[in-house]
Design a protein around this motif. Structure first.
Motif, mmCIF file in Angstrom:
data_model
loop_
_atom_site.group_PDB
_atom_site.id
_atom_site.type_symbol
_atom_site.label_atom_id
_atom_site.label_comp_id
_atom_site.label_asym_id
_atom_site.label_seq_id
_atom_site.Cartn_x
_atom_site.Cartn_y
_atom_site.Cartn_z
ATOM 1 N N TYR A 90 0.843 -1.190 0.000
ATOM 2 C CA TYR A 90 0.000 0.000 0.000
ATOM 3 C C TYR A 90 0.886 1.252 0.000
ATOM 4 C CZ TYR A 90 1.164 0.563 4.917
ATOM 5 O OH TYR A 90 1.855 0.752 6.080
ATOM 6 N N LYS A 91 0.326 2.355 -0.436
ATOM 7 C CA LYS A 91 1.022 3.645 -0.373
ATOM 8 C C LYS A 91 0.427 4.440 0.781
ATOM 9 C CE LYS A 91 2.131 4.027 -5.309
ATOM 10 N NZ LYS A 91 2.388 2.632 -5.414
ATOM 11 N N ALA A 92 1.286 5.127 1.519
ATOM 12 C CA ALA A 92 0.838 5.918 2.668
ATOM 13 C C ALA A 92 1.497 7.283 2.591
ATOM 14 C CB ALA A 92 1.201 5.224 3.974
ATOM 15 N N GLU A 93 0.686 8.288 2.311
ATOM 16 C CA GLU A 93 1.190 9.662 2.230
ATOM 17 C C GLU A 93 0.879 10.368 3.543
ATOM 18 O OE1 GLU A 93 0.100 13.613 -0.310
ATOM 19 O OE2 GLU A 93 0.164 11.718 -1.418
ATOM 20 N N LEU A 94 1.939 10.744 4.246
ATOM 21 C CA LEU A 94 1.802 11.424 5.535
ATOM 22 C C LEU A 94 1.129 12.778 5.326
ATOM 23 C CD1 LEU A 94 2.554 11.305 8.580
ATOM 24 C CD2 LEU A 94 4.709 12.432 7.958
ATOM 25 N N GLN A 95 0.137 13.075 6.153
ATOM 26 C CA GLN A 95 -0.583 14.348 6.078
ATOM 27 C C GLN A 95 -0.020 15.287 7.135
ATOM 28 O OE1 GLN A 95 -3.005 14.734 3.487
ATOM 29 N NE2 GLN A 95 -1.751 12.947 3.054
ATOM 30 N N GLY A 96 0.459 16.444 6.708
ATOM 31 C CA GLY A 96 1.179 17.344 7.599
ATOM 32 C C GLY A 96 0.333 18.104 8.600
ATOM 33 N N ASP A 97 -0.912 18.400 8.247
ATOM 34 C CA ASP A 97 -1.741 19.202 9.147
ATOM 35 C C ASP A 97 -3.212 18.989 8.815
ATOM 36 O OD1 ASP A 97 -2.265 20.721 6.837
ATOM 37 O OD2 ASP A 97 -0.904 22.336 7.426
ATOM 38 N N ILE A 98 -4.071 19.680 9.538
ATOM 39 C CA ILE A 98 -5.513 19.509 9.342
ATOM 40 C C ILE A 98 -5.947 19.975 7.958
ATOM 41 C CG2 ILE A 98 -6.158 21.695 10.447
ATOM 42 C CD1 ILE A 98 -8.119 18.343 10.528
ATOM 43 N N ASN A 99 -5.307 20.996 7.412
ATOM 44 C CA ASN A 99 -5.678 21.442 6.062
ATOM 45 C C ASN A 99 -5.431 20.337 5.045
ATOM 46 O OD1 ASN A 99 -6.572 24.026 6.785
ATOM 47 N ND2 ASN A 99 -4.468 24.788 6.841
ATOM 48 N N ALA A 100 -4.315 19.642 5.180
ATOM 49 C CA ALA A 100 -4.028 18.522 4.278
ATOM 50 C C ALA A 100 -5.075 17.422 4.452
ATOM 51 C CB ALA A 100 -2.630 17.980 4.535
ATOM 52 N N MET A 101 -5.450 17.145 5.693
ATOM 53 C CA MET A 101 -6.460 16.108 5.943
ATOM 54 C C MET A 101 -7.802 16.490 5.323
ATOM 55 S SD MET A 101 -5.610 14.908 9.830
ATOM 56 C CE MET A 101 -7.040 13.831 9.911
ATOM 57 N N LEU A 102 -8.180 17.764 5.455
ATOM 58 C CA LEU A 102 -9.449 18.212 4.873
ATOM 59 C C LEU A 102 -9.426 18.070 3.351
ATOM 60 C CD1 LEU A 102 -10.095 21.352 7.089
ATOM 61 C CD2 LEU A 102 -11.447 19.228 7.066
ATOM 62 N N GLN A 103 -8.318 18.436 2.735
ATOM 63 C CA GLN A 103 -8.217 18.322 1.273
ATOM 64 C C GLN A 103 -8.263 16.858 0.843
ATOM 65 O OE1 GLN A 103 -8.609 20.828 -0.662
ATOM 66 N NE2 GLN A 103 -8.493 22.306 0.996
ATOM 67 N N VAL A 104 -7.604 15.979 1.599
ATOM 68 C CA VAL A 104 -7.618 14.552 1.254
ATOM 69 C C VAL A 104 -9.017 13.971 1.449
ATOM 70 C CG1 VAL A 104 -6.773 12.272 1.965
ATOM 71 C CG2 VAL A 104 -5.164 14.126 1.522
ATOM 72 N N SER A 105 -9.716 14.393 2.494
ATOM 73 C CA SER A 105 -11.083 13.882 2.686
ATOM 74 C C SER A 105 -11.948 14.279 1.499
ATOM 75 C CB SER A 105 -11.691 14.376 3.997
ATOM 76 O OG SER A 105 -12.112 15.721 3.924
ATOM 77 N N ARG A 106 -11.775 15.491 1.042
ATOM 78 C CA ARG A 106 -12.503 15.975 -0.140
ATOM 79 C C ARG A 106 -12.147 15.143 -1.368
ATOM 80 N NH1 ARG A 106 -11.774 20.308 -4.112
ATOM 81 N NH2 ARG A 106 -13.843 21.094 -4.585
ATOM 82 N N TYR A 107 -10.859 14.922 -1.565
ATOM 83 C CA TYR A 107 -10.380 14.126 -2.701
ATOM 84 C C TYR A 107 -10.966 12.710 -2.664
ATOM 85 C CZ TYR A 107 -7.171 11.607 -5.749
ATOM 86 O OH TYR A 107 -6.653 10.811 -6.735
#
Length: 187
Positions: free
Chosen positions: A102-119
């Motif tokens: 699997y690939k695991a891209e570390l999310q640096g902060d809450i903004n990154a998490m919000l964008q990934v949830s959207r994606y």
């Protein structure tokens, strides 16, 4: 060649993706997806983590996971190993189900998490298999809009805490995507 060591620390968040070998389907019918989610829930019980978003496409998965005390490698290896054994037995296949680890891209902060949830939640729309994210049944998105108590599998409270209400999160996810210089931007 060995896989590079992943960065991990307690409460690290990752966008985890995994695709079928040679981009082949990893889910053939609804019972396959139910079983994958059941295994995910079992792993969450054995190795607690927060699952903030998921989307089970036909040939790949997206997970937004925040670890607690265990690196994702422990539960992801178990999850995908058990699912591959189930799938191969059910369909009388042999060999690898998933295309490498699997690939695991570390999310640096809450903004990154919000964008990934959207994606993650828009993935079925980008693939033209749903006209809106709430129509796709194999995603955590309907749980974000639900009036019912949240499921034990998904944690919606963290991401929703950055919005006035569920409707504002819904508007955020559905913001049009603008493209400048060939890169998507939220507008």
């Amino acid at each position: 060649m060995a896989n590079p060591k992943r960065v991990w620390f307690p409460h690290a968040s990752y966008h985890i993706t995994s695709r079928g070998n040679r981009k082949a389907d990893i889910f053939y019918d609804p019972s396959d997806r139910y079983y994958y989610l059941e295994l995910l829930a079992q792993n969450k019980q054995s190795y607690p983590f927060h699952l903030h978003a998921y989307c089970l496409m036909t040939n790949h998965v997206h997970l937004l996971i925040e670890t607690i005390d265990h690196p994702p490698g422990i539960f992801m290896k178990e999850l995908h190993s058990k699912y591959a054994m189930y799938f191969n037995k059910k369909y009388d296949f042999v060999g690898h189900l998933f295309q490498g680890p699997y690939k695991a891209e570390l999310q640096g902060d809450i903004n990154a998490m919000l964008q990934v949830s959207r994606y993650i939640h828009l993935n079925p729309c980008r693939a033209n298999i749903a006209s809106s994210p709430e129509e796709y049944p194999w995603s955590s998105y309907p749980l974000y809009l639900s009036k019912r108590p949240p499921s034990t599998l998904i944690t919606t409270s963290t991401l929703l805490s950055y919005f006035k209400d569920k409707e504002e999160y819904d508007s955020f996810v559905k913001l049009p995507i603008k493209t400048t210089s060939g890169h998507p931007e939220i507008g």
